[in-house]
Motif scaffolding. Structure first.
Motif, PDB file in Angstrom:
ATOM      1  N   UNK A  37       0.433  -1.616  -0.027  1.00 26.44           N
ATOM      2  CA  UNK A  37       0.042  -0.358  -0.490  1.00 26.44           C
ATOM      3  C   UNK A  37       0.852   0.773  -0.055  1.00 26.44           C
ATOM      4  N   UNK A  38       2.345   0.987   0.466  1.00 31.83           N
ATOM      5  CA  UNK A  38       2.849   2.605   1.157  1.00 31.83           C
ATOM      6  C   UNK A  38       3.171   2.907  -0.535  1.00 31.83           C
ATOM      7  N   UNK A  42       3.291   5.954  -3.050  1.00 34.90           N
ATOM      8  CA  UNK A  42       4.020   6.432  -3.181  1.00 34.90           C
ATOM      9  C   UNK A  42       4.590   6.618  -4.438  1.00 34.90           C
ATOM     10  N   UNK A  43       3.956   5.555  -5.512  1.00 36.59           N
ATOM     11  CA  UNK A  43       3.747   5.793  -7.006  1.00 36.59           C
ATOM     12  C   UNK A  43       3.280   6.493  -7.863  1.00 36.59           C
ATOM     13  N   UNK A  44       2.213   6.807  -6.888  1.00 38.19           N
ATOM     14  CA  UNK A  44       1.028   8.316  -7.281  1.00 38.19           C
ATOM     15  C   UNK A  44       1.120   9.187  -7.166  1.00 38.19           C
ATOM     16  N   UNK A  45       2.399   9.598  -5.806  1.00 33.38           N
ATOM     17  CA  UNK A  45       2.651  10.798  -5.930  1.00 33.38           C
ATOM     18  C   UNK A  45       3.041  11.432  -6.236  1.00 33.38           C
ATOM     19  N   UNK A 118      11.434   1.767 -17.356  1.00 29.26           N
ATOM     20  CA  UNK A 118      10.360   1.059 -17.043  1.00 29.26           C
ATOM     21  C   UNK A 118      10.987   1.629 -15.821  1.00 29.26           C
ATOM     22  N   UNK A 119       9.869   1.639 -14.493  1.00 32.10           N
ATOM     23  CA  UNK A 119      10.668   2.171 -13.224  1.00 32.10           C
ATOM     24  C   UNK A 119       9.594   1.574 -11.748  1.00 32.10           C
ATOM     25  N   UNK A 120      10.510   1.415 -10.458  1.00 34.95           N
ATOM     26  CA  UNK A 120       9.681   0.501  -9.531  1.00 34.95           C
ATOM     27  C   UNK A 120       9.788   1.117  -8.054  1.00 34.95           C
ATOM     28  N   UNK A 127      11.717   8.819  -1.454  1.00 33.83           N
ATOM     29  CA  UNK A 127      10.483   8.447  -2.147  1.00 33.83           C
ATOM     30  C   UNK A 127      11.876   7.465  -3.323  1.00 33.83           C
ATOM     31  N   UNK A 128      12.063   6.689  -3.871  1.00 34.96           N
ATOM     32  CA  UNK A 128      12.970   6.292  -4.521  1.00 34.96           C
ATOM     33  C   UNK A 128      12.842   5.155  -5.667  1.00 34.96           C
TER      34      UNK A 128
END
Length: 206
Positions: A37-38, A42-45, A118-120, A127-128
Motif C-alpha cells: 500500500x505504501x 508513493x508511485x501515485x504521488x 520501466x521504473x519501480x 521515495x526512490x
C-alpha cells in the motif's frame, strides 16, 4: 546548486543502503520494508509531468575524473506506477562515446529521441525508484560499408540507475548509465558505456 548536490548525495547513500537491504535475504528487519500500500501510494504521488535538464557526464581524459560535458532542457512524465518517458533527449548525447566516426556523426544528426523507462518504487522515505530504459531502435544505417539495424541500449545497474522524488520541493531526478550500440541485435564495442552517465533533474512538478 548546493541543494541539488546535497539532495543527491543523500539519495545516493539511501538508494544504495535501501537496495542492499531489500536484496539481502538475511536482512533482519524485513518487517520494516514498505508495504504494498505504501509503495502504491508513493508511485501515485510521483506521477505527473516535469520540466528540467538532462546533464551528461563523462571522464576527463587528463584527470580521469567524471565531469559535466553537456546539458540541455528537457521534459518527462511519470505516467503510471511503472513508466517514465523522457522527451527531447539529444541524439548527440547518445552518440558522444561512439568511436566509429561515421556512425557517430549519423546518430548525432538524428532528431531528439524519446526514451521510455520501466521504473519501480522500492523505498518511500525518501521515495526512490529503479529505472531501466528500453532500447532505442534507430533503424537501418551504414556501418563499415554495409547497411545494418542499429539500436542504442542503456546499461542497467541497480546500484546506480535509480531516481528519487523530494516531497518537500516536489522535484525528481534520475540517473542513467552508459550507452551501448547493438548492430543487427548483437552488441558491438563501439561505445565505452561505463564512461558516460546522465542525470535528469527537474524543477518542481507541474
Amino acid at each position: 546548486m548546493k541543494r541539488k548536490n546535497l539532495l543527491f548525495l543523500a539519495i545516493a547513500f539511501l538508494a544504495t543502503f535501501s537496495l542492499a537491504s531489500c536484496l539481502n535475504d538475511d536482512y533482519e528487519s524485513k518487517a520494516k520494508l514498505p508495504s504494498a500500500e505504501e509503495l502504491k501510494a508513493a508511485s501515485k504521488l510521483i506521477q505527473g509531468s516535469y520540466q528540467g535538464k538532462i546533464y551528461q557526464y563523462g571522464l576527463n581524459d587528463r584527470t580521469g575524473k567524471s565531469e559535466k560535458k553537456d546539458s540541455v532542457n528537457s521534459s518527462w512524465e511519470i505516467k503510471d506506477d511503472s513508466t517514465l518517458v523522457i522527451r527531447n533527449f539529444p541524439s548527440k548525447m547518445l552518440a558522444a562515446n561512439i568511436t566509429d566516426s561515421v556512425l557517430r556523426k549519423t546518430i548525432a544528426a538524428l532528431p531528439d529521441q524519446e526514451i521510455k523507462c520501466a521504473i519501480g518504487v522500492y523505498n518511500v522515505k525518501p521515495i526512490l525508484f529503479l529505472a531501466a530504459p528500453y532500447a532505442i531502435n534507430l533503424g537501418k544505417m551504414t556501418y563499415k560499408g554495409q547497411v545494418h539495424d542499429i539500436s542504442i541500449h542503456f546499461r542497467f545497474d541497480p546500484s546506480f540507475t535509480y531516481g528519487g522524488y523530494d516531497t518537500e520541493s516536489k522535484t525528481t531526478a534520475c540517473y542513467l548509465k552508459g550507452v551501448g550500440v547493438f548492430v543487427d541485435g548483437v552488441f558491438d564495442d563501439l561505445a565505452t558505456s561505463p564512461l558516460t552517465t546522465f542525470l535528469i533533474y527537474s524543477k518542481p512538478k507541474l
